[in-house]
Scaffold this active site. Structure first.
Site, PDB file in Angstrom:
ATOM      1  N   GLY A  46       0.844  -1.189   0.000  1.00 10.26           N
ATOM      2  CA  GLY A  46       0.000   0.000   0.000  1.00 10.26           C
ATOM      3  C   GLY A  46       0.875   1.233   0.000  1.00 10.26           C
ATOM      4  CD  GLN A  51       3.838   5.675   2.805  1.00 15.96           C
ATOM      5  OE1 GLN A  51       2.838   5.185   2.282  1.00 15.96           O
ATOM      6  NE2 GLN A  51       4.842   4.953   3.260  1.00 15.96           N
ATOM      7  CB  CYS A  79       6.139   2.005   7.197  1.00 16.66           C
ATOM      8  SG  CYS A  79       5.595   3.526   6.405  1.00 16.66           S
ATOM      9  CG  LEU A  80       6.829   1.091   1.063  1.00 17.79           C
ATOM     10  CD1 LEU A  80       6.086   1.464  -0.204  1.00 17.79           C
ATOM     11  CD2 LEU A  80       7.863  -0.003   0.775  1.00 17.79           C
ATOM     12  CG  HIS A 121       0.320   1.239   7.470  1.00 14.55           C
ATOM     13  ND1 HIS A 121       1.362   0.779   8.255  1.00 14.55           N
ATOM     14  CD2 HIS A 121       0.910   1.999   6.509  1.00 14.55           C
ATOM     15  CE1 HIS A 121       2.515   1.241   7.785  1.00 14.55           C
ATOM     16  NE2 HIS A 121       2.267   1.991   6.722  1.00 14.55           N
ATOM     17  CD  GLU A 122      -1.006   2.491   2.991  1.00 11.87           C
ATOM     18  OE1 GLU A 122      -0.451   3.603   3.024  1.00 11.87           O
ATOM     19  OE2 GLU A 122      -0.349   1.437   2.950  1.00 11.87           O
ATOM     20  CG  HIS A 125       1.206   6.764   5.860  1.00 13.03           C
ATOM     21  ND1 HIS A 125       2.386   7.187   6.415  1.00 13.03           N
ATOM     22  CD2 HIS A 125       1.403   5.466   5.523  1.00 13.03           C
ATOM     23  CE1 HIS A 125       3.258   6.174   6.432  1.00 13.03           C
ATOM     24  NE2 HIS A 125       2.674   5.111   5.900  1.00 13.03           N
TER      25      HIS A 125
HETATM   26  O1  GNR Z   1       4.362  -2.592   2.236  1.00 15.08           O
HETATM   27  C1  GNR Z   1       3.830  -2.462   3.344  1.00 15.08           C
HETATM   28  N1  GNR Z   1       3.626  -3.572   4.103  1.00 15.08           N
HETATM   29  C2  GNR Z   1       2.867  -3.570   5.265  1.00 15.08           C
HETATM   30  C3  GNR Z   1       2.914  -4.705   6.070  1.00 15.08           C
HETATM   31  C4  GNR Z   1       2.177  -4.763   7.225  1.00 15.08           C
HETATM   32  C5  GNR Z   1       1.380  -3.700   7.595  1.00 15.08           C
HETATM   33  C6  GNR Z   1       1.321  -2.562   6.804  1.00 15.08           C
HETATM   34  C7  GNR Z   1       2.063  -2.491   5.641  1.00 15.08           C
HETATM   35  S1  GNR Z   1       1.952  -1.084   4.639  1.00 15.08           S
HETATM   36  C8  GNR Z   1       3.493  -1.127   3.836  1.00 15.08           C
HETATM   37  C9  GNR Z   1       3.538  -0.075   2.718  1.00 15.08           C
HETATM   38  C10 GNR Z   1       3.461   1.306   3.331  1.00 15.08           C
HETATM   39  O2  GNR Z   1       4.337   1.802   3.976  1.00 15.08           O
HETATM   40  N2  GNR Z   1       2.344   1.957   3.158  1.00 15.08           N
HETATM   41  O3  GNR Z   1       2.157   3.163   3.728  1.00 15.08           O
HETATM   42 NI    NI Z   2       3.477   3.176   5.455  1.00 15.84          NI
END
Ligand code: GNR
Ligand code: NI
Length: 164
Positions: A46, A51, A79-80, A121-122, A125
Site C-alpha cells: 500500500g 509518503q 512501512c516504506l 495504516h494508509e 499516513h
Molecule cells: O508494504 C507495506 N507492508 C505492510 C505490512 C504490514 C502492515 C502494513 C504495511 S503497509 C506497507 C507499505 C506502506 O508503507 N504503506 O504506507
Molecule cells: Ni506506510
C-alpha cells in the site's frame, strides 16, 4: 508514468494532515498511476499520498499481495517510509472504509485481515501518523537514531561516489 521519491521517517513532512480530494480528475488519475508504479517498484502492499509528499486523501493498495488472514488482530507492520523496521501494532480486526474510486464513484470497502491492517495504516499516513508512533517512546527514539544515521551514511556515500 513516473517513480516518486518516498519520504523517510523522521521527515517532518510525514506528519502533514491531508486534505480531501476536491475532484477526481486527470491530475488525480495520473498521480494514482505514479503512486501504483512507485508502490510496485518498492514491493509495498500500500502507499499513501503523504509518503510521496502529496497531502491529499489518496491511497493505493496492491491487490495481488492482499490476502485474508482473519484471525490476526495484532501483527508486525512495516512501512516504506521506515525502511527495515518491523514491529507489532494492534488495530481493529475489521473496518468499513468509504472512498471514491478512480472514476469518482463512491464505494464502501469492507475489509478484514491484512487488507484491514493496510487500510488503517494508509489512513494513518493521511492523518500525519506513522506506525512507529504506536510503539514506546524508547523504541521510537532508537528507530529515529538508526534511520537518521543510515540516511547520513547514504548521503555521504553518494557524495564520495560523485567526487570519485
Ligand atoms: O508494504 C507495506 N507492508 C505492510 C505490512 C504490514 C502492515 C502494513 C504495511 S503497509 C506497507 C507499505 C506502506 O508503507 N504503506 O504506507
Ligand atoms: Ni506506510
Amino acid at each position: 508514468m513516473a517513480l516518486l521519491p518516498i519520504l523517510v521517517y523522521p521527515d517532518p513532512k510525514l506528519h502533514t494532515v491531508a486534505k480531501p480530494v476536491a475532484q477526481v480528475d486527470e491530475r488525480i488519475r495520473t498521480l494514482l498511476d505514479d503512486m501504483f508504479e512507485t508502490m510496485y517498484e518498492a514491493n509495498g502492499i500500500g502507499l499513501a499520498a503523504t509518503q510521496v509528499d502529496v497531502h491529499e486523501r489518496l491511497v493505493v493498495i496492491n491487490p495481488e499481495i492482499v490476502w485474508a488472514s482473519e484471525e490476526r488482530v495484532r501483527g508486525d507492520e512495516g512501512c516504506l517510509s521506515v525502511p527495515g523496521i518491523y514491529d507489532g501494532v494492534e488495530r481493529a480486526a475489521q473496518v468499513h472504509v468509504r472512498a471514491l474510486d478512480e472514476q469518482g464513484n463512491s464505494r464502501v470497502i469492507e475489509a478484514d485481515g491484512l487488507l484491514a491492517v493496510c487500510l488503517q495504516h494508509e489512513m494513518d499516513h493521511l492523518a500525519g501518523q506513522v506506525f512507529v508512533e504506536y510503539l514506546s517512546p524508547l523504541k521510537q527514539g532508537r528507530i529515529k537514531t538508526k534511520l537518521v544515521k543510515a540516511q547520513r551514511e547514504a548521503e555521504r556515500e553518494q557524495k564520495s561516489r560523485q567526487s570519485a
